[in-house]
Every structure is written in structure tokens, then in C-alpha cells.
Enzyme design. Sequence first.
Site, PDB file in Angstrom:
ATOM      1  N   ARG A 122      42.864  11.563  28.157  1.00 24.54           N
ATOM      2  CA  ARG A 122      42.870  10.286  27.196  1.00 24.54           C
ATOM      3  C   ARG A 122      42.582  10.723  25.949  1.00 24.54           C
ATOM      4  NH1 ARG A 122      41.272   5.207  31.051  1.00 24.54           N
ATOM      5  NH2 ARG A 122      43.675   4.895  31.995  1.00 24.54           N
ATOM      6  N   GLN A 127      48.239   9.271  23.981  1.00 23.84           N
ATOM      7  CA  GLN A 127      48.318   7.879  24.292  1.00 23.84           C
ATOM      8  C   GLN A 127      49.719   7.433  24.708  1.00 23.84           C
ATOM      9  OE1 GLN A 127      47.006   5.888  20.796  1.00 23.84           O
ATOM     10  NE2 GLN A 127      44.742   6.062  21.506  1.00 23.84           N
ATOM     11  N   ASP A 130      50.141   8.029  28.388  1.00 27.46           N
ATOM     12  CA  ASP A 130      49.191   7.678  29.328  1.00 27.46           C
ATOM     13  C   ASP A 130      49.739   6.788  30.239  1.00 27.46           C
ATOM     14  OD1 ASP A 130      46.920   6.997  30.427  1.00 27.46           O
ATOM     15  OD2 ASP A 130      45.736   6.504  28.620  1.00 27.46           O
ATOM     16  N   SER A 133      47.034   3.881  31.774  1.00 24.89           N
ATOM     17  CA  SER A 133      46.914   2.932  31.100  1.00 24.89           C
ATOM     18  C   SER A 133      47.979   1.988  30.995  1.00 24.89           C
ATOM     19  CB  SER A 133      46.568   3.214  29.413  1.00 24.89           C
ATOM     20  OG  SER A 133      45.264   3.994  29.168  1.00 24.89           O
ATOM     21  N   TYR A 227      24.915   0.666  16.814  1.00 24.47           N
ATOM     22  CA  TYR A 227      25.591   1.550  17.837  1.00 24.47           C
ATOM     23  C   TYR A 227      25.010   1.271  19.250  1.00 24.47           C
ATOM     24  CZ  TYR A 227      26.929   4.152  13.893  1.00 24.47           C
ATOM     25  OH  TYR A 227      27.439   4.702  12.583  1.00 24.47           O
TER      26      TYR A 227
END
Length: 399
Positions: A122, A127, A130, A133, A227
Site C-alpha cells: 500500500r 494505489q 490495490d 482496497s 498529532y
Amino acid sequence: MTVSIAVAKETAAGEKRVAMVPKVAAKLTKLDVTLTVAQGAGEGSRIPDESYDEPVLLSGQTDEIYTANVVLAVNAPEVEQINKMKKGSVLISFVQGHNNPDVVEALQNNGITCFAMELIPRISRAQSMDALSSQANAAGYKAALIAANALERFLPMLTTAAGTIRPAKVLVIGAGVAGLQAIATAGRLGAKVYGYDVRTDTKEQVESLGAEFLVAKGVKAEAEGGYARELTDDEKAQQQQMLVDNMADADAVITTAAVPGKPAPRIVSQAMVEAMKPGAVLVDLAAAGGGNCELTKPDEIVTHGSVTIHGPSNVPSLLAEHASEMYAQNVLNFLQLIVVEEEGQDDVKPGEKKHKLAFDWDDEILAKSVLTRDGELVNETVKAALGAASEARDVEKKA
């Protein structure tokens, strides 16, 4: 020599997807390949054979399909079919090698170079390949519809002459691709949606879809600067209790937590199910991996008390048309890494250039997605999983 590519007909029970659809096949044939599709391969996706236009070929001969240079499938073929493949040929499909030792052994014995779609890393460059996904998107969407259909209640708020009906509460556990799609779909249907994930850095994604991210009172998911941070043991205990309380108040719960190569994590206990409100529904997308709920049974609908638990094991197949289309595009994008132009064709027009199979093992995508190569199992994660399973079986025999 022109590269021959064949699309297998799926044999797994309940599988309706196909590895290549007509509109993507038209793009693939431009790579100077011979593309053959097994007759009836697209039936489950409502794609008749005649939908594949020339130069795509159709074949009713199994041997012709499995002797191609490259075989495409959604699920790994059975051992009998793998044994028909030529040494040095390529298989591209989902394999789940940790659960299929016989398939892995057959791939090794026959010298097949197998790229497992679930192993594609990934990373940004991968992408478009993938498949995990793309299929998870289909699963998350369908899970929300399954929950809505199973509930004997409205999802949206309705104002009627008989009074106002409050929106249903939907809790989605796991904020990966499937979870986020389930959140988005339930929200579009008008439900009040809540999202939960042990990874608190998913909070922003959940909230961007209009859902509320569940965090125990007094627990801050972020450190200074916004964060995410690791939760303490006490905070994790508070989170678990918060999850129990919110499940008890939910009309529908959708669980999506999965760990590649390992059994699905058990998140929902029998006691948690028994605390849910009467008529509530739980849809467990991790059923194929053992389930996030301890009461889940793959491909069955279980009623425990007054709670209904759905455990579909192949949800993308329920959306076979679009799931196949996305998967086929993933496969095409991957094929472009290994079907490459032959050298010395500078004066040849793009549409007339010859192609060949070639593997750049320095390419991270190829190196990490290859499962077997030159008769060896080369993926360390699958190798470790199969080794552990073999040791466990040996211990049971001795006991």
C-alpha cells in the site's frame, strides 16, 4: 513471441466476479497480447460471452486457459488446475496463501511465478493496483445496505402525520477502506453514524464523512499539535467500556477489523451482543477470517436473543458487476509492470510495438507481491504463517 493471457472461470462456491471485463479487456489487448477468456467466465457478473469483442478470444477448453503465459483469476485456481499450468508461467489472483497450503505447494511444484493481489504494498505508486482496497470499498458499501435491509426500522429521520421518527444509530467498528465506505453509505441513507478505531489517527477521516468518532470521555486522541498518540492501558480500558456502552445504544453495528495473514481480531463478545437493544443488527465483514464477533458464523444469519448477526464471507461478490470492473482495472495496471515493450523498436509505431514478459525484481511492487518464484515460496510472512500452522498440527498429532 506474443504474450498469451487467459482469464479463468471462477470455481469457488458463490463467487460471481470475473477477473477481466469487456471494457478493460479492450485496453489490455492494445499491449500486443493474445487475450483468451474462458466461456461463461462472466456469467455471474451478468457479462455474456458475446460482450467480449475481437480480438478477445473465447475458449471452452480448460487446458487452453491454463497453458497461457499468464493466467488471471479472482481467486486462486484449484490444485488440479494449477497442475495444468506451464513451468515459468504467471498466475495473478488473490491467493491468501496462509489459508491455502495445498495451493502454495502446487504453485511451488509447478514452478509458477505467482503474484498475490492481497500482497500488493500500500504505497502511493501502487494505489491503482490495490485490489484489497477496491474490493473493500464494495464490501463496505454493501454492508451498510445489508444492515439497513435487516433492520425493521427506518434509517433516516422521518417527519410524518403520525409523528417524528428519530434516525437509527449505526456504529462502524474499524475505519479502514471498508469501514469508511460503510460510514459514508450509512450517512447517505440518513442514519446517525458513529465510527470507532483503535487507531486514533483515523479520527479526521471519520469526521470528514459526517460521523462522530468515538473516544472515551477524558481521553484525548491527539497530542499537542494535533498529532495522534499511543493510548495508555487505562485509556484503552476506558475506550473498551465506551465501545460497550455505544454498542448497547446502537441499532446496527458493522465490524470491519481485519489483519492480513492472521485471524480476524475478536472485538465483540457474547456479553456485548446480549447487551444490545432488542431488534438490533450486527454485520460482521470479517466473517471469512473467523469474525470480529465470537457468535459470527460464516455465510449464516444467526439470531442470538433478539439480535441478528450476519456473517457474509464474500461481500464484493454481491456487487459482482462493479467489483469485477474495479478488479479488472487493478489487474490491468499491474500487468503493465510485467508486460513490457521489447527493446530496439524505436522506429515502430506505438500500436505496433512487440511486448514480452519481464520482471524487475528491484521494483518494490513486484518484489513484495510475488508469492512463489522459481519453485520457492518467497514471501516471508506467508512462509512464517504456514510454518506456524504446520508446527501446531504436529503438536496436535503428538498430543
